[in-house]
Design a protein around this motif. Structure first.
Motif, PDB file in Angstrom:
ATOM      1  N   TYR A  12       0.222 -11.872  -8.364  1.00  0.00           N
ATOM      2  CA  TYR A  12      -1.093 -12.350  -8.811  1.00  0.00           C
ATOM      3  C   TYR A  12      -1.105 -12.791 -10.275  1.00  0.00           C
ATOM      4  O   TYR A  12      -1.622 -13.859 -10.607  1.00  0.00           O
ATOM      5  N   SER A  16      -1.419 -16.703 -11.381  1.00  0.00           N
ATOM      6  CA  SER A  16      -2.565 -17.089 -12.197  1.00  0.00           C
ATOM      7  C   SER A  16      -2.126 -17.803 -13.472  1.00  0.00           C
ATOM      8  O   SER A  16      -2.705 -18.821 -13.869  1.00  0.00           O
ATOM      9  N   GLY A  62      -2.799 -18.214  -3.117  1.00  0.00           N
ATOM     10  CA  GLY A  62      -2.547 -18.516  -4.520  1.00  0.00           C
ATOM     11  C   GLY A  62      -1.329 -19.399  -4.705  1.00  0.00           C
ATOM     12  O   GLY A  62      -1.356 -20.368  -5.465  1.00  0.00           O
ATOM     13  N   VAL A 279      -4.989 -11.036 -12.189  1.00  0.00           N
ATOM     14  CA  VAL A 279      -5.344 -12.458 -12.250  1.00  0.00           C
ATOM     15  C   VAL A 279      -5.902 -12.809 -13.622  1.00  0.00           C
ATOM     16  O   VAL A 279      -5.560 -13.847 -14.198  1.00  0.00           O
ATOM     17  N   ASN A 283      -4.104 -15.372 -16.202  1.00  0.00           N
ATOM     18  CA  ASN A 283      -4.830 -16.571 -16.619  1.00  0.00           C
ATOM     19  C   ASN A 283      -4.860 -16.693 -18.136  1.00  0.00           C
ATOM     20  O   ASN A 283      -4.619 -17.774 -18.694  1.00  0.00           O
TER      21      ASN A 283
END
Length: 298
Positions: A12, A16, A62, A279, A283
């Motif tokens: 994840y 991201s 994803g 995430v 990010n």
């Protein structure tokens, strides 16, 4: 070819970050060994728009979305060494492949050190759980235990009681709580059980009973546990990267590690061990890496 960023870990946080970097038109290689720590967990919760989805489904979606960005590519393998310095790194894989990049992001997660109690491993992530926000709602009001000992037990038990009043603490040996903590737990009708545990009876990971070494047992639907852990990837530690007292990689507010040009994100960096947190930190790391590359004229 020298890539802009190599991301080690494609779950994840890594996905991201790759999306942020792909949208910034950066050349990115994601190195992924396909062994997520939550592989046994049947459902993921408390992640907006994907509450109750299977973890593998979230990761697959994803990856599908990230792969729409042509400057991002995946490589299946295990990173075993990192050489070089900021703007000139070399990542070596177990099969001998070598990749070059300007920046590195570790999104490699943690490895849980499962206690040697029969049945624990089979139930881990299913009915033996670590986070009430991720899994507590599904076990609300049910017979629940906390497998812990020491100073942190009181706060954990008090928090879990918000989900159920049918709660016991299992210390698996003599309790090391303070006297006033034991008194407060008793006042909250939380039993502290000190007998050593022999096994957990279960059906396909669903708890049924906790059995003690004296042969007696008690019914149990769910058990909260926080086993010790270590970094899933040892490369950062080998490089001398700062590791916090909690065992997490030490990063600043931009996800930078103590080594120039190397970032880290996801479970390996935070106590907030969840899909949503992974995430978010991924990010942020992706955006900050691109910002640093721009500032350096790259």
């Amino acid at each position: 070819m020298k890539n802009d960023v190599i991301i080690i870990g494609g779950s994840y946080a890594g996905l991201s970050a790759a999306m942020s970097l792909g949208r910034a038109i950066r050349n990115v290689v994601i190195i992924e060994n396909g062994k997520p720590c939550n592989a046994q967990t049947p459902y993921s919760h408390n992640f907006l728009t994907r509450d109750g989805s299977k973890p593998a489904e979230i990761a697959a979606l994803g990856k599908e979305q990230v792969m729409k960005y042509p400057t991002v590519r995946f490589v299946t393998g295990k990173a075993v060494a990192l050489n070089g310095e900021d703007l000139n790194f070399q990542v070596v894989l177990e099969d001998g492949q070598v990749f070059f990049s300007k920046k590195i992001l570790f999104a490699t997660g943690l490895k849980d050190l499962i206690p040697d109690i029969k049945g624990f491993a089979a139930c881990w992530g299913i009915s033996v759980i670590h986070c009430p926000y991720c899994h507590g709602y599904e076990y609300k009001g049910q017979d629940t235990g906390v497998l812990m000992n020491g100073a942190g037990v009181f706060e954990v038990a008090r928090m879990i009681r918000n989900w159920t009043d049918r709660l016991s603490v299992f210390t698996n040996g003599p309790a090391t709580l303070e006297i006033d903590q034991l008194k407060k737990l008793s006042e909250m009708n939380i039993q502290v059980e000190e007998r050593e545990i022999d096994r957990f009876d279960h059906q396909n990971g669903i708890l049924e009973n906790i059995v003690f070494k004296d042969g007696s047992g008690t019914r149990l639907d769910a058990l909260y546990a926080r086993p010790p852990f270590e970094q899933h990837c040892s490369i950062l530690k080998d490089l001398g990267c700062k590791i916090a007292g909690t065992g997490h990689v030490e990063v600043d507010e931009f996800q930078k590690s103590s080594i120039p040009g190397i970032y880290a994100a996801g479970d390996s960096t935070t106590l907030m061990r969840s899909v949503a947190a992974a995430v978010y930190t991924g990010n942020k790391a992706g955006a900050m890496i691109n910002h640093e590359l721009v500032a350096e004229g790259q």
